[in-house]
Design a protein around this motif. Structure first.
Motif, PDB file in Angstrom:
ATOM      1  N   ASN A 516      91.274  24.615  59.558  1.00  0.00           N
ATOM      2  CA  ASN A 516      90.655  25.827  58.918  1.00  0.00           C
ATOM      3  C   ASN A 516      90.215  25.998  57.798  1.00  0.00           C
ATOM      4  N   GLU A 518      88.404  24.827  55.456  1.00  0.00           N
ATOM      5  CA  GLU A 518      87.158  24.964  55.113  1.00  0.00           C
ATOM      6  C   GLU A 518      86.323  26.116  55.378  1.00  0.00           C
ATOM      7  N   MET A 519      86.824  26.792  56.562  1.00  0.00           N
ATOM      8  CA  MET A 519      86.276  27.915  57.004  1.00  0.00           C
ATOM      9  C   MET A 519      86.979  29.020  56.398  1.00  0.00           C
ATOM     10  N   TYR A 520      88.293  28.848  55.610  1.00  0.00           N
ATOM     11  CA  TYR A 520      89.086  29.694  54.667  1.00  0.00           C
ATOM     12  C   TYR A 520      88.269  30.146  53.659  1.00  0.00           C
ATOM     13  N   LEU A 521      87.722  28.871  53.117  1.00  0.00           N
ATOM     14  CA  LEU A 521      87.059  29.035  51.701  1.00  0.00           C
ATOM     15  C   LEU A 521      85.684  29.842  51.874  1.00  0.00           C
ATOM     16  N   GLU A 522      84.820  29.599  52.974  1.00  0.00           N
ATOM     17  CA  GLU A 522      83.673  30.310  53.365  1.00  0.00           C
ATOM     18  C   GLU A 522      83.889  31.644  53.596  1.00  0.00           C
ATOM     19  N   ALA A 523      84.929  32.046  54.409  1.00  0.00           N
ATOM     20  CA  ALA A 523      85.262  33.336  54.830  1.00  0.00           C
ATOM     21  C   ALA A 523      85.658  34.269  53.459  1.00  0.00           C
ATOM     22  N   GLN A 525      84.597  33.435  50.491  1.00  0.00           N
ATOM     23  CA  GLN A 525      83.284  33.841  49.613  1.00  0.00           C
ATOM     24  C   GLN A 525      82.428  34.973  50.101  1.00  0.00           C
ATOM     25  N   GLU A 526      82.535  35.058  51.684  1.00  0.00           N
ATOM     26  CA  GLU A 526      81.731  35.870  52.522  1.00  0.00           C
ATOM     27  C   GLU A 526      82.398  37.170  52.216  1.00  0.00           C
ATOM     28  N   GLU A 531      79.819  34.341  45.639  1.00  0.00           N
ATOM     29  CA  GLU A 531      79.046  33.088  45.882  1.00  0.00           C
ATOM     30  C   GLU A 531      79.483  32.091  44.977  1.00  0.00           C
ATOM     31  N   THR A 671      92.603  22.660  49.034  1.00  0.00           N
ATOM     32  CA  THR A 671      91.698  23.719  49.017  1.00  0.00           C
ATOM     33  C   THR A 671      91.986  25.098  48.020  1.00  0.00           C
TER      34      THR A 671
END
Length: 744
Positions: A516, A518-523, A525-526, A531, A671
């Protein structure tokens, strides 16, 4: 020489003196009976254990014979299974209330193996009239060998797991999984006993969907039902249900539950014998039950390779049932059950029992409840129940040769009531936890459709997948400060949690690791609205544009400077030639030097020398800088603010709350390192808060910290990180109101 010998003797005595307590402690831990039996109080426990042992012993007799049919063995082997393992557990077990012996789920698992490896088709012999018949003696003897080999191997697995302290393996079998599996197993048990109720002989099916095929075949054979056996089954079933309901309703008033099972067995045997039901109506009975005990016999090790998977499944399921019951009674009565020692005790019960022609055992819920409710305090009750079984095997067993198998099957049916009541888990789990409901349903369905072995494997795999999916899909949230406290809670859940201007506090509900990260980094930023990719691209464009402008300005200034020098030189020459020396004090210089002219008469603005450009992306907010003089942190930890800025400033700091992270791997460390690097490039500071010591050590091992990323960026709590940020120059402060309550 003498002194050296004395030194050796003293050292040896010291070592022996130190090892004796350790040896005693090891002996007491491996053989628990040595710790409690010498202190056994007959006054406090004797009567309760005696009554309890007699009650459980009476239950052992019908259940042992009935469950032996589930294992596709003769009833006498169920009695053996109710004798030897109970004595072994008395010595090595740690639970005081569970009753070891036969159990429906384990019996049906053993029966599936014995029937698979020793089907009737392998023992068909031709009669004189060319009609096929089965050599029952040869078949049953081989099935006993299979059951014993399976039991010994399952016991070896349990002992090995206990020795290496692997008792926690049962934690991977969640309660919904175990309950769904036992419910599915109860359906298998029920279907396997229908042939005795109706007196038919369906074909044997193996593999996936065998339960469905068996049910279809039973329905096909219903017109061939033996009415006398059906009548015997219905009468026995009615009596058992009625009396058991009476026991349940009046359990507080009855000193002992009515032993209806043994009463039904005795009554059915007497009626069958004196009424000649076997000869007149061809009622199927258990047949000869040999008296006496058989000598121990080594298992057939050549069968180990064929039953290894089934043995491991039986070892795990048996231990899961055993430890769940043991911990339930231990919690109720205030003592501790050693999970690893329970593995060893159960393994020894199976291994030693396998040499005495017993099949796999575990604890029974119905017998354990009786043992606890009738006053049992220790495993002495188990020894008393074994004595009753022993007397039956030696002297009384042969009297039950005319017992109808249909009566034993009805006893099995009635004892499945508790398992079928587990269907009520479905509406309860629907209201409480739908993921657990999904585990229950998948386990039950796979057990029904794929049989007990494949069903268990599929259910464990699915249960593990739910754990993985839960860690891959955690809840990400932005935290806000709760006025009047040092708490930081989810702004979407708590009304009073307010974000701090310029600071984003981000938290994940799960551990950060490779699945998870990669999803941590995306979340991040979101949720934070930062961004990084776009901002870095925009920054690079600005920098490139700024460099071009600076280069252009530099070239332009160079030309203007050259022009100005040429013009100034011409003007100076003219003034000198005209004799106007009073206007200029200093002029000219060496070749290549810059000409500097000071005029006392004319004041020239510096703006005339050229214009410059400011990169506002790297300029700090003047209002924020001015407010630093009036705002900050007091010694008591409170935060004050002089006056809010006219407009909210952009995010300048991010706090990562990693208090929920219990470990990090190399992917997670990389990450986090990339987050620090990328956010710093866009002038956003990143801090870690709530790091556990083990996480910090793992980050150090992964090379996370460096001169550019020191440990000073780590904080014990989110509040400490926020206070540090607000004390940093050029940061916007936040006011804390200490008089507010938290509301959902």
């Amino acid at each position: 020489m003498v002194e050296s010998e004395e030194f050796i003797i003293k050292t040896t005595v010291t070592i022996l003196w130190c090892s004796v307590p350790r040896l005693k402690q090891a002996a007491l831990s491996w053989i628990p009976v040595l710790s409690w039996l010498p202190r056994y109080s007959f006054r406090d426990n004797g009567v309760g254990d005696l009554v309890s042992g007699c009650s459980v012993g009476i239950m052992h007799l019908p259940q042992g014979m009935a469950y032996a049919l589930l294992a596709s063995l003769r009833p006498v082997f169920g009695l053996y299974t109710s004798l030897y393992p109970v004595l072994v557990y008395f010595i090595f077990g740690t639970s005081r209330h569970i009753s070891i012996g036969t159990f429906a789920v384990i019996s049906i698992m053993v029966g599936s193996v014995t029937e698979r490896l020793a089907p009737d088709s392998n023992f068909i012999v031709n009669g004189t009239n060319e009609t096929a018949s089965v050599d029952l003696d040869a078949r049953d003897a081989f099935r006993v060998q299979i059951a014993c080999s399976l039991t010994v191997l399952a016991g070896i697995f349990q002992i090995l797991l206990g020795v290496v302290r692997f008792g926690f393996v049962v934690t991977y079998l969640s309660e919904p999984l175990v309950r769904g599996y036992t419910t599915g197993s109860a359906c298998h048990v029920c279907v396997s006993q229908l042939k005795y109720l109706f007196g038919v002989t369906p074909a044997r099916f193996t593999g996936p969907l065998s339960l469905i095929y068996t049910l279809v075949d039973l329905c096909r054979l219903l017109p061939q039902t033996k009415v006398p056996e059906l009548v015997v089954s219905l009468v026995a079933l009615s009596v058992l249900i009625v009396v058991k309901e009476v026991n349940a309703c009046y359990r507080q008033k009855l000193p002992l539950p009515i032993p209806i099972e043994i009463i039904v067995i005795i009554a059915a045997t007497v009626i069958t014998h004196f009424c000649g039901l076997t000869s007149k109506y061809n009622v199927d009975v258990v047949g000869e039950i040999p008296s006496g005990l058989k000598a121990p016999q080594a298992p057939d090790t050549t069968l180990f390779s064929e039953v290894i998977a089934d043995a491991f499944a039986i070892a795990i399921v048996g231990y899961a049932i055993n430890i769940s019951l043991g911990k339930t009674f231990a919690l109720k009565h205030g003592y501790k059950v050693d999970s690893n020692q329970e593995l060893v005790a159960l393994g020894l019960s199976n291994t030693i029992g396998g040499f005495f022609q017993c099949y796999s055992v575990t604890s029974s819920l119905s017998r354990s409840l009786v043992q606890e409710s009738t006053g049992g305090k220790t495993q002495v009750a188990g020894v008393i129940s074994s004595i009753i079984v022993l007397v039956t095997v030696l002297k009384i067993g042969s009297l039950f040769s005319d017992l109808p198998k249909a009566v034993l099957s009805t006893i099995v049916f009635v004892n499945l009531k508790g398992m079928f009541k587990q269907f009520t888990d479905v509406p309860l789990l629907w209201k409480t936890n739908k993921v657990d409901l999904l585990v229950w349903l998948v386990t039950f369905t796979s057990t029904i459709l794929l049989n007990l072995d494949l069903g268990l494997a599929v259910s464990i795999g699915f249960s593990m997948l739910t754990v993985i999916f839960r860690t891959q899909l955690p809840r990400y949230s932005i935290l806000g400060h709760v006025s009047g406290t040092d708490l930081y809670l989810d702004t979407e859940t708590y009304k009073e949690a307010k974000e701090i201007p310029g600071i984003k506090i981000f938290r994940s509900s799960a551990t950060i690791y490779y699945t998870n990260a990669e999803m941590y980094l995306e979340a991040l930023q979101e949720k934070s609205g930062i961004e990084v990719g776009k901002l870095l691209t925009a920054k690079k464009k600005r920098d490139a544009k700024l460099r071009r402008q600076q280069k252009k300005e530099k070239s332009k200034n160079k030309k203007q400077q050259s022009k100005a020098e040429s013009h100034l030189s011409t003007m100076t020459e003219r003034k000198v030639s005209a004799g106007q020396k009073g206007d200029v004090d200093v002029f000219a210089g060496h070749k290549g030097d810059v000409v500097v002219v000071f005029s006392r008469r004319t004041e020239t603005s510096t703006d005339e020398l050229g214009t410059g450009r400011v990169n506002w992306a790297y300029q700090h907010d003047a209002a924020a800088s001015d407010s630093d003089s009036d705002a900050g942190c007091h010694d008591d930890g409170s935060i004050t603010q002089a006056s809010p800025p006219p407009c909210a400033s952009a995010t300048h700091s991010v706090v990562l709350d990693v208090s929920t992270t219990s470990y990090v791997d190399t992917v997670a460390a990389k990450t986090l390192k990339n987050i620090f690097r990328d956010f710093r490039e866009i002038d956003v500071d990143v801090y870690l808060a709530g790091c556990q010591v083990c996480v910090v050590e793992q980050l150090e091992t992964a090379g996370f910290f460096s001169e550019s990323l020191p440990k000073s960026w780590l904080f014990v709590s989110v509040h400490d990180a926020v206070l540090h940020i607000l004390n940093t120059p050029r940061r916007t402060d936040f006011a804390l109101d200490m008089t507010c309550s938290t509301q959902m």
